[in-house]
Design a protein around this motif. Structure first.
Motif, PDB file in Angstrom:
ATOM      1  N   LEU B 109       0.837  -1.200   0.000  1.00 58.84           N
ATOM      2  CA  LEU B 109       0.000   0.000   0.000  1.00 58.84           C
ATOM      3  C   LEU B 109       0.876   1.257   0.000  1.00 58.84           C
ATOM      4  O   LEU B 109       0.639   2.201  -0.757  1.00 58.84           O
ATOM      5  CB  LEU B 109      -0.933  -0.011   1.212  1.00 58.84           C
ATOM      6  CG  LEU B 109      -1.845   1.204   1.336  1.00 58.84           C
ATOM      7  CD1 LEU B 109      -2.804   1.283   0.168  1.00 58.84           C
ATOM      8  CD2 LEU B 109      -2.617   1.185   2.642  1.00 58.84           C
ATOM      9  N   VAL B 112       2.393   1.935  -3.339  1.00 61.08           N
ATOM     10  CA  VAL B 112       1.438   2.511  -4.286  1.00 61.08           C
ATOM     11  C   VAL B 112       1.204   3.983  -3.968  1.00 61.08           C
ATOM     12  O   VAL B 112       1.163   4.832  -4.858  1.00 61.08           O
ATOM     13  CB  VAL B 112       0.123   1.715  -4.272  1.00 61.08           C
ATOM     14  CG1 VAL B 112      -0.940   2.441  -5.075  1.00 61.08           C
ATOM     15  CG2 VAL B 112       0.338   0.331  -4.845  1.00 61.08           C
ATOM     16  N   MET B 113       1.086   4.305  -2.673  1.00 58.20           N
ATOM     17  CA  MET B 113       0.874   5.707  -2.301  1.00 58.20           C
ATOM     18  C   MET B 113       2.059   6.563  -2.734  1.00 58.20           C
ATOM     19  O   MET B 113       1.894   7.717  -3.117  1.00 58.20           O
ATOM     20  CB  MET B 113       0.685   5.853  -0.786  1.00 58.20           C
ATOM     21  CG  MET B 113      -0.573   5.233  -0.231  1.00 58.20           C
ATOM     22  SD  MET B 113      -2.079   5.812  -1.013  1.00 58.20           S
ATOM     23  CE  MET B 113      -2.191   7.474  -0.394  1.00 58.20           C
ATOM     24  N   LEU B 114       3.270   5.983  -2.667  1.00 58.81           N
ATOM     25  CA  LEU B 114       4.460   6.746  -3.052  1.00 58.81           C
ATOM     26  C   LEU B 114       4.553   6.938  -4.557  1.00 58.81           C
ATOM     27  O   LEU B 114       5.380   7.702  -5.036  1.00 58.81           O
ATOM     28  CB  LEU B 114       5.722   6.043  -2.545  1.00 58.81           C
ATOM     29  CG  LEU B 114       5.907   6.065  -1.033  1.00 58.81           C
ATOM     30  CD1 LEU B 114       7.133   5.267  -0.642  1.00 58.81           C
ATOM     31  CD2 LEU B 114       6.043   7.490  -0.540  1.00 58.81           C
ATOM     32  N   ALA B 115       3.710   6.221  -5.315  1.00 62.78           N
ATOM     33  CA  ALA B 115       3.759   6.357  -6.767  1.00 62.78           C
ATOM     34  C   ALA B 115       3.082   7.646  -7.222  1.00 62.78           C
ATOM     35  O   ALA B 115       3.273   8.074  -8.346  1.00 62.78           O
ATOM     36  CB  ALA B 115       3.089   5.157  -7.433  1.00 62.78           C
ATOM     37  N   PHE B 116       2.273   8.246  -6.340  1.00 66.50           N
ATOM     38  CA  PHE B 116       1.641   9.518  -6.701  1.00 66.50           C
ATOM     39  C   PHE B 116       2.583  10.663  -6.352  1.00 66.50           C
ATOM     40  O   PHE B 116       3.091  10.711  -5.235  1.00 66.50           O
ATOM     41  CB  PHE B 116       0.359   9.732  -5.897  1.00 66.50           C
ATOM     42  CG  PHE B 116      -0.741   8.754  -6.180  1.00 66.50           C
ATOM     43  CD1 PHE B 116      -1.579   8.934  -7.257  1.00 66.50           C
ATOM     44  CD2 PHE B 116      -0.942   7.666  -5.358  1.00 66.50           C
ATOM     45  CE1 PHE B 116      -2.606   8.045  -7.508  1.00 66.50           C
ATOM     46  CE2 PHE B 116      -1.965   6.772  -5.596  1.00 66.50           C
ATOM     47  CZ  PHE B 116      -2.796   6.962  -6.676  1.00 66.50           C
ATOM     48  N   PRO B 117       2.814  11.603  -7.280  1.00 66.30           N
ATOM     49  CA  PRO B 117       3.507  12.827  -6.868  1.00 66.30           C
ATOM     50  C   PRO B 117       2.673  13.483  -5.764  1.00 66.30           C
ATOM     51  O   PRO B 117       1.470  13.687  -5.953  1.00 66.30           O
ATOM     52  CB  PRO B 117       3.505  13.675  -8.139  1.00 66.30           C
ATOM     53  CG  PRO B 117       3.360  12.702  -9.254  1.00 66.30           C
ATOM     54  CD  PRO B 117       2.502  11.594  -8.717  1.00 66.30           C
ATOM     55  N   SER B 118       3.296  13.788  -4.604  1.00 68.08           N
ATOM     56  CA  SER B 118       2.467  14.052  -3.420  1.00 68.08           C
ATOM     57  C   SER B 118       1.624  15.311  -3.546  1.00 68.08           C
ATOM     58  O   SER B 118       0.476  15.330  -3.123  1.00 68.08           O
ATOM     59  CB  SER B 118       3.331  14.082  -2.169  1.00 68.08           C
ATOM     60  OG  SER B 118       4.156  15.196  -2.212  1.00 68.08           O
ATOM     61  N   LEU B 119       2.182  16.367  -4.152  1.00 72.44           N
ATOM     62  CA  LEU B 119       1.373  17.582  -4.242  1.00 72.44           C
ATOM     63  C   LEU B 119       0.147  17.354  -5.137  1.00 72.44           C
ATOM     64  O   LEU B 119      -0.941  17.858  -4.864  1.00 72.44           O
ATOM     65  CB  LEU B 119       2.203  18.752  -4.793  1.00 72.44           C
ATOM     66  CG  LEU B 119       1.439  20.072  -4.809  1.00 72.44           C
ATOM     67  CD1 LEU B 119       1.113  20.535  -3.406  1.00 72.44           C
ATOM     68  CD2 LEU B 119       2.186  21.153  -5.540  1.00 72.44           C
ATOM     69  N   ILE B 120       0.332  16.544  -6.178  1.00 68.19           N
ATOM     70  CA  ILE B 120      -0.792  16.275  -7.080  1.00 68.19           C
ATOM     71  C   ILE B 120      -1.878  15.494  -6.363  1.00 68.19           C
ATOM     72  O   ILE B 120      -3.067  15.787  -6.479  1.00 68.19           O
ATOM     73  CB  ILE B 120      -0.283  15.524  -8.335  1.00 68.19           C
ATOM     74  CG1 ILE B 120       0.553  16.479  -9.178  1.00 68.19           C
ATOM     75  CG2 ILE B 120      -1.438  14.963  -9.144  1.00 68.19           C
ATOM     76  CD1 ILE B 120       1.143  15.875 -10.415  1.00 68.19           C
ATOM     77  N   LEU B 121      -1.451  14.507  -5.546  1.00 66.44           N
ATOM     78  CA  LEU B 121      -2.430  13.731  -4.791  1.00 66.44           C
ATOM     79  C   LEU B 121      -3.188  14.646  -3.814  1.00 66.44           C
ATOM     80  O   LEU B 121      -4.420  14.609  -3.736  1.00 66.44           O
ATOM     81  CB  LEU B 121      -1.723  12.599  -4.033  1.00 66.44           C
ATOM     82  CG  LEU B 121      -2.628  11.585  -3.369  1.00 66.44           C
ATOM     83  CD1 LEU B 121      -3.512  10.908  -4.388  1.00 66.44           C
ATOM     84  CD2 LEU B 121      -1.803  10.535  -2.638  1.00 66.44           C
ATOM     85  N   LEU B 123      -3.607  17.826  -3.985  1.00 65.21           N
ATOM     86  CA  LEU B 123      -4.428  18.749  -4.771  1.00 65.21           C
ATOM     87  C   LEU B 123      -5.746  18.104  -5.165  1.00 65.21           C
ATOM     88  O   LEU B 123      -6.823  18.675  -4.994  1.00 65.21           O
ATOM     89  CB  LEU B 123      -3.617  19.098  -6.019  1.00 65.21           C
ATOM     90  CG  LEU B 123      -4.176  20.024  -7.055  1.00 65.21           C
ATOM     91  CD1 LEU B 123      -4.089  21.414  -6.502  1.00 65.21           C
ATOM     92  CD2 LEU B 123      -3.373  19.926  -8.334  1.00 65.21           C
ATOM     93  N   VAL B 124      -5.657  16.869  -5.689  1.00 63.98           N
ATOM     94  CA  VAL B 124      -6.853  16.210  -6.188  1.00 63.98           C
ATOM     95  C   VAL B 124      -7.783  15.824  -5.038  1.00 63.98           C
ATOM     96  O   VAL B 124      -9.004  16.021  -5.122  1.00 63.98           O
ATOM     97  CB  VAL B 124      -6.459  14.985  -7.031  1.00 63.98           C
ATOM     98  CG1 VAL B 124      -7.654  14.114  -7.282  1.00 63.98           C
ATOM     99  CG2 VAL B 124      -5.856  15.439  -8.342  1.00 63.98           C
ATOM    100  N   ILE B 125      -7.214  15.325  -3.949  1.00 72.26           N
ATOM    101  CA  ILE B 125      -8.068  14.935  -2.830  1.00 72.26           C
ATOM    102  C   ILE B 125      -8.792  16.153  -2.273  1.00 72.26           C
ATOM    103  O   ILE B 125     -10.005  16.128  -2.055  1.00 72.26           O
ATOM    104  CB  ILE B 125      -7.252  14.240  -1.727  1.00 72.26           C
ATOM    105  CG1 ILE B 125      -6.772  12.887  -2.240  1.00 72.26           C
ATOM    106  CG2 ILE B 125      -8.090  14.047  -0.471  1.00 72.26           C
ATOM    107  CD1 ILE B 125      -5.827  12.193  -1.317  1.00 72.26           C
ATOM    108  N   GLY B 127      -9.436  18.853  -3.793  1.00 70.85           N
ATOM    109  CA  GLY B 127     -10.404  19.296  -4.785  1.00 70.85           C
ATOM    110  C   GLY B 127     -11.670  18.466  -4.766  1.00 70.85           C
ATOM    111  O   GLY B 127     -12.776  18.981  -4.866  1.00 70.85           O
TER     112      GLY B 127
END
Lengths: 324, 270
Positions: B109, B112-121, B123-125, B127
């Motif tokens: 887990l 997988v979480m580290l696969a997202f660029p953190s600021l983008i994650l 931002l989207v959450i 949003g």
């Protein structure tokens, strides 16, 4: 000959393993992204209808839900979405009706140019700062570099961008705002995006180099009379690069994230500004496509960095061969 | 305690943090004006006696707004950091102590979480939750716990190898008791260093979201959001960019010096 063939087989195995890793991680990414969308408050059909008219009739809502396929259970929707997403079909934008794939591929080159150029500059800047710092250790240049890098890391990227924009574009008029876009226009965004990362990795590189400087084989190389330039270039920098490659790869995520902010400040027409718009009007297919695509780019860069590391470091390379 | 304050970095960082916290805590009493008070006759004025840092596009006192924004930004960052530290430490220690299948599942887990660029994650959450204070905190926390958990797991694994921990588990100490009595105190110093770095990046992330229009919504001032407002009137009132930026910079610098000093102190002790 035999050795050559073995290296090639090892290379193929490394590439194959990397592809499997990327695929596995992306599967997880797709599940989490889909779950996020599913758990988000607000009904996409409702939002979509409301973007056309003020109040949504219940029948229209039910029809639309069937059309969008969101009346089915979540797992069924996930598999349908996944099947399409594998070939980059992320559906159509709620807002414009354009396929998300086309939108992403239209905007991505601008973001890619910004991040890759920043990445390149960051690598060179951190190499330079690291080498200068390590060779002048505890003397004036090193101390100045250290103070500078501690300070620059604390400057928020959006503030740096605004100040640079104000000073160089509006006051000094060196990079006017309303000219045709070209490489010159990337200078301010690149500096903004890369400043903090450069100094972070410059410091790391300095530490790695200092560590290597104290190894016995460096002393040996010096004692046997190898010229200083040769020792630094061949023995120190090359070896210090290996741990850095993985770190640089991981920094790419920060650059991708930061690009959203930098694109907003400098009105750079990349994916970040697109994603911001999509987030504010809840254009779910675009948001989903954007997140998954960014994660894919990031994971690919990371895995590639790992692969380069393996290829360059005989210890890891032969370790992998012996285990495989 | 004296060893702590002998370290100059630590002392400087602690001083800055104390000042910032004081401003944030006392903001309602030391603000010269109401930060929400609109005065359309005095828009975008330069710093003067009545308004020490000038006024913004709606004629609101910038000094008061910066003070209030520090309160908002620091408060949000404190909540988000607390969530990240608590969740990250708990999951990391759980993973390190259980081992086996639990450990592998958690690490999958985390990967997988580290696969997202953190600021983008983040931002989207935020949003998807909706631009709000709650959204910003949730976004930053969900995007931030994974790397922290991974580091804590590593520390836990190292701590488990110590002889006295092995001895304790031979004597029958298990589960939560082993974690609380033997593992946690051991990793606490590194955890503290890690947390002060975490606060620093959380402040930057929260204000970054604020700058992008997620987070505090107008009229509530927030340091990142204020810079975004200043961006729009950059030509006519460049001085508006100074105060929120400097405040953010000083805050981040404080936590960064604090962390560096902290790290030095514990390395010397080792």
């Amino acid at each position: 000959m035999a050795d050559n063939r073995e290296t090639m087989a090892g290379g193929i195995r490394i590439v194959a393993r990397s592809v499997v890793t990327v695929a596995a991680v992306m599967l997880g990414v797709s599940i989490i992204t889909f779950a996020m969308l599913y758990l988000a408050p607000g009904d996409p059909a409702d939002i979509l209808l409301k973007s056309y008219e003020e109040s949504a009739a219940p029948e229209a809502l039910a029809d639309l839900k069937r059309d969008l396929g969101i009346d089915r259970p979540a797992y069924a929707r996930y598999f349908t979405w996944l099947k399409r997403a594998v070939v980059f079909d992320f559906g159509r934008s709620f807002k414009t009706g354009e396929p998300v794939k086309d939108i992403i591929f239209e905007r991505f080159p601008a973001t890619l140019a910004l991040t890759v150029l920043t990445f390149g500059c960051m690598v060179f800047a951190s190499l330079g700062m690291g080498i200068a710092g390590a060779l002048c250790r505890d003397r004036l240049p090193d101390i100045l570099l250290r103070v500078f890098s501690i300070l620059i890391v604390c400057v928020p990227v959006f503030w740096l961008g605004l100040v640079l924009l104000y000073v160089f574009s509006l006051k000094l008029d060196i990079f006017p705002l309303l000219e045709k876009r070209g490489v010159a226009h990337l200078i301010l965004p690149v500096v903004t995006l890369g400043a903090a990362a450069s100094s972070i990795y410059g410091r790391t590189f300095r530490a790695v180099m200092i560590d290597i400087l104290q190894q016995d084989y460096i002393k040996l190389a010096r004692v046997k009379g190898a010229p200083a330039r040769y020792v630094v270039g061949r023995h120190i920098v090359k070896n210090a690069m290996i741990p850095m490659i993985t770190l640089w790869g991981m920094s790419f995520g920060g650059l991708l994230g930061g690009s959203v902010i930098v694109e907003k400040i400098f009105s750079w027409p990349g994916l970040g500004s697109l994603a911001l718009e999509a987030i504010f009007c809840r254009d779910y297919p675009v948001i989903l496509g954007y997140v998954v695509f960014m994660a894919l780019v990031f994971v690919t860069v990371n895995t590639a960095a790992d692969g380069v590391c393996r290829a360059l470091d005989p210890r890891i390379r032969y370790g992998a061969l012996n285990r495989g | 305690m004296r060893t702590f304050f002998k370290n100059r970095l630590f002392a400087a960082g602690a001083l800055i943090i104390c000042l910032q916290v004081a401003v944030a805590a006392l903001a309602p009493w030391i603000m010269p004006h109401d930060p929400f008070d609109i005065n359309l006759e005095k828009r975008l004025t330069a710093p003067a006696r009545e308004y020490p840092l000038g006024t913004d596009a709606l004629g609101r006192c910038v000094l008061s707004r910066v003070m209030y924004a520090t309160r908002v930004s620091l408060g949000l960052s404190a909540i988000a950091s607390a969530v990240i530290v608590a969740v990250g430490s708990a999951i990391g220690m759980l993973s390190g102590l259980c081992g086996g299948r639990t450990d592998r599942a958690i690490m999958q887990l985390v990967n997988v979480m580290l696969a997202f660029p953190s600021l983008i994650l983040a931002l989207v959450i935020s949003g998807l939750i909706g631009p709000s204070l709650r959204g910003a905190v949730a976004g930053v926390a969900i995007a931030g716990w994974a790397p922290y958990a991974r580091l804590v797991r590593g520390m836990t694994l190292a701590a488990r190898e110590k002889e006295y921990v092995t001895a304790a588990s031979f004597l029958g100490t298990r589960g939560i008791r082993l974690a609380a009595r033997h593992i946690f105190p051991q990793i606490l110093p590194s955890l503290a260093v890690l947390s002060s770095y975490e606060v620093k990046s959380v402040i930057l992330a929260i204000s970054g979201l604020g700058f992008l229009g997620l987070g505090a919504q107008p009229p509530t001032p927030e340091l990142g959001g204020m810079l975004n407002e200043a961006r729009l009137v950059m030509l006519s009132a460049p001085h508006l960019m100074a105060a929120p930026g400097v405040m953010l910079f000083i805050t981040v610098l404080g936590f960064s010096l604090f962390g560096e000093g902290f790290r030095d102190i514990f390395q010397i002790k080792k």
